[in-house]
Design a protein around this motif. Structure first.
Motif, short mmCIF file in Angstrom:
data_model
loop_
_atom_site.label_atom_id
_atom_site.label_comp_id
_atom_site.label_asym_id
_atom_site.label_seq_id
_atom_site.Cartn_x
_atom_site.Cartn_y
_atom_site.Cartn_z
N THR A 281 40.12 50.99 22.59
CA THR A 281 38.74 51.35 22.93
C THR A 281 37.75 50.48 22.16
OG1 THR A 281 39.36 53.61 23.45
CG2 THR A 281 37.04 53.21 22.96
N GLY A 282 36.82 49.89 22.90
CA GLY A 282 35.81 49.03 22.28
C GLY A 282 36.24 47.58 22.14
N ALA A 283 37.41 47.23 22.70
CA ALA A 283 37.88 45.84 22.61
C ALA A 283 37.00 44.93 23.45
CB ALA A 283 39.32 45.76 23.09
N ARG A 284 37.17 43.65 23.22
CA ARG A 284 36.39 42.62 23.92
C ARG A 284 37.33 41.79 24.77
NH1 ARG A 284 35.74 43.73 18.87
NH2 ARG A 284 33.68 44.31 18.08
N LEU A 285 36.77 41.21 25.85
CA LEU A 285 37.57 40.36 26.74
C LEU A 285 36.88 39.02 26.93
CD1 LEU A 285 39.87 39.89 28.84
CD2 LEU A 285 38.28 40.78 30.56
N VAL A 286 37.65 37.95 26.80
CA VAL A 286 37.16 36.58 27.07
C VAL A 286 38.11 35.94 28.06
CG1 VAL A 286 36.84 34.28 26.08
CG2 VAL A 286 35.99 36.29 24.86
N ASN A 287 37.55 35.33 29.09
CA ASN A 287 38.38 34.66 30.10
C ASN A 287 37.94 33.21 30.24
OD1 ASN A 287 40.09 33.96 32.17
ND2 ASN A 287 39.21 35.34 33.69
N ILE A 288 38.81 32.30 29.82
CA ILE A 288 38.58 30.86 29.98
C ILE A 288 39.64 30.25 30.89
CG2 ILE A 288 37.34 30.47 27.82
CD1 ILE A 288 40.14 29.58 26.68
N ALA A 289 40.40 31.10 31.57
CA ALA A 289 41.53 30.64 32.39
C ALA A 289 41.12 30.52 33.85
CB ALA A 289 42.72 31.57 32.20
N ARG A 290 41.29 31.58 34.61
CA ARG A 290 40.91 31.63 36.02
C ARG A 290 40.33 32.99 36.33
NH1 ARG A 290 40.67 26.99 35.94
NH2 ARG A 290 41.62 25.43 37.30
N GLY A 291 39.25 32.99 37.12
CA GLY A 291 38.55 34.23 37.41
C GLY A 291 39.39 35.25 38.15
N LYS A 292 40.30 34.79 39.00
CA LYS A 292 41.10 35.70 39.81
C LYS A 292 42.15 36.44 38.99
CE LYS A 292 40.39 33.31 44.20
NZ LYS A 292 39.59 34.39 44.77
N LEU A 293 42.29 36.12 37.71
CA LEU A 293 43.18 36.89 36.85
C LEU A 293 42.63 38.29 36.59
CD1 LEU A 293 44.06 34.13 34.24
CD2 LEU A 293 45.70 35.26 35.74
N VAL A 294 41.32 38.46 36.78
CA VAL A 294 40.65 39.72 36.41
C VAL A 294 40.09 40.40 37.66
CG1 VAL A 294 38.78 40.75 35.07
CG2 VAL A 294 40.06 38.80 34.14
N ASP A 295 40.41 41.68 37.81
CA ASP A 295 39.79 42.53 38.82
C ASP A 295 38.40 42.88 38.29
OD1 ASP A 295 38.85 44.67 40.34
OD2 ASP A 295 40.78 45.70 40.41
N GLU A 296 37.37 42.25 38.84
CA GLU A 296 36.03 42.42 38.29
C GLU A 296 35.47 43.82 38.49
OE1 GLU A 296 33.74 39.15 39.86
OE2 GLU A 296 34.55 37.75 38.37
N ILE A 297 35.86 44.50 39.55
CA ILE A 297 35.43 45.89 39.75
C ILE A 297 36.01 46.77 38.65
CG2 ILE A 297 35.40 47.85 41.32
CD1 ILE A 297 33.76 45.39 42.21
N ALA A 298 37.28 46.54 38.32
CA ALA A 298 37.91 47.30 37.24
C ALA A 298 37.28 46.96 35.89
CB ALA A 298 39.41 47.01 37.21
N LEU A 299 36.88 45.71 35.71
CA LEU A 299 36.22 45.32 34.46
C LEU A 299 34.87 46.03 34.33
CD1 LEU A 299 35.80 43.66 31.91
CD2 LEU A 299 35.08 41.73 33.35
N ILE A 300 34.12 46.09 35.41
CA ILE A 300 32.83 46.78 35.39
C ILE A 300 33.02 48.24 34.99
CG2 ILE A 300 30.95 47.64 36.87
CD1 ILE A 300 31.22 44.92 38.40
N ALA A 301 34.03 48.89 35.56
CA ALA A 301 34.31 50.28 35.21
C ALA A 301 34.68 50.41 33.74
CB ALA A 301 35.43 50.83 36.10
#
Length: 381
Positions: A281-301
């Protein structure tokens, strides 16, 4: 990266000049091909920096040029054998030579049987079906090592932005609104932290992930945890404080204060609702790879719930379109897929592509420098 077009890694560089016979180092249109030399197909614009090395390429190969062609024109040219039975492909840039879109089975099937190597700029290769190339006996080489320093430096910027609420401070100052300035000035300390002593979780300890681990552990005294398909003990030992290998991604997510994605896109989403629920809880995420690795709707939630406290995104799932909900948040730093965009990177992109082709001409598969699909290769010399 969009589904149809590879994302440029040389954004900001001036467009290449319109080629003329006087501007080309090698002009196959005015120089009859030497039948005793194999042919290379150069995609896109003229080289800019490595002219002597390119001249050496011209001594070893006939160099044909496609310049910039859309998909249908490119397919037609391949069907008509416009460039003959070329043995290799050279693509030195990201803003030219990719107008034909994704290199899928449809496009690859049109290559002449003589083709044995494809050397391209950039680190990512989600736009090219490297397994299909391998099944046809074609080595694919990327240029990841050329942009390692540039990508890692931006990763550091994004990491710091998630710890120190840089988007909030920046946007408040840029607003030129005294109330917003005072709000950030007086309240930002309550939600920001130093990275020193926290756990940096790296997904993918390749060249970029390893260099990030070196810089983060040296400059910020961060503790390095990582996940990869196999443990890399030599790389662990090379780090000042060592590193902890997490065989399971879940172990990394549950303990890392900041997770950085440094892994290639294999066609499937890596982080969605299930994975975000495993994060500390409270962790941070950085993505320098490819955008499609992340479900952006799930990230927003996850951001809304506070599971993720901040994010730094250089890449996005629907480029060049950026998710407005993410971009407008004060706890999210967004950049334009430019982590690898530097002059130094692109000098290296040019050079590595040529070195791969020259190495292959001398020693076959043993001579290539940065092949990514050798484990699937069929029928290579």
């Amino acid at each position: 990266m969009s589904a149809a077009t590879p994302t440029p890694r040389d954004a900001g560089l001036p467009p290449p000049p319109v080629p003329t016979s006087s501007s080309l180092s090698i002009d196959s249109a005015r120089t009859p091909p030497n039948v005793n030399k194999p042919t290379i197909l150069h995609l896109g614009g003229d080289i800019r920096w490595n002219h002597e090395l390119y001249a050496e390429l011209g001594r070893r190969f006939n160099v044909e040029r496609s310049y910039s062609m859309g998909r249908q024109d490119f397919k037609r040219a391949l069907k008509e054998n416009k460039w003959g039975n070329f043995v290799g492909i050279y693509r030195p840039f990201w803003n030219t030579g990719g107008e034909m879109g994704n290199w899928d089975e449809e496009l690859i099937s049109l290559l002449p049987p003589s083709c044995r190597i494809y050397a391209s700029a950039g680190a990512g290769f989600d736009w090219v079906d490297t397994r299909t190339l391998a099944r046809r006996g074609i080595i694919y080489c990327n240029s990841a090592s050329a942009c390692t320093e540039s990508v890692v430096d931006i990763a550091i910027v994004l990491i710091l932005s998630t710890y120190r609420a840089i988007p909030w401070s920046f946007l408040a100052a840029r607003s030129c609104n005294p109330a917003e300035f005072r709000n950030a000035n007086q309240n930002i300390a309550a939600v920001t932290h130093n990275p020193n002593g926290t756990i940096l979780g790296i997904v993918g300890l390749g060249k970029i992930g390893h260099r990030l681990a070196q810089k983060a552990s040296l400059a910020f005294e961060m503790e390095i945890w990582y996940h990869d398909i196999a443990r890399m003990e030599e790389r662990e030992k090379s780090l000042p404080g060592g590193a902890k290998w997490c065989e399971k991604l879940e172990d990394l997510f549950q303990n890392a204060d900041c997770v950085v994605l440094c892994t290639p896109f294999d066609g499937s989403v890596l982080l969605s609702t299930t994975q975000f629920s495993q994060f500390k809880t409270g962790a941070r995420l950085v993505n320098i790879a490819r955008g499609k690795l992340v479900d952006e709707i799930a990230l927003i939630a996850a951001l809304d719930e506070g599971k993720i406290s901040a994010a730094g995104l250089d890449v996005h799932s629907n480029e060049p379109n950026v998710n407005k909900d993410l971009a407008q948040r004060m706890n999210v730093m967004v950049t334009s897929h430019t982590a690898g965009a530097s002059v130094e990177s692109h000098i290296g992109f040019e050079r590595l592509g040529i070195e791969n082709l020259l190495g292959w001409s001398e020693r076959g598969r043993d001579g290539v420098v940065t092949a990514v699909n050798l484990r699937w290769l069929v029928g290579s010399e």
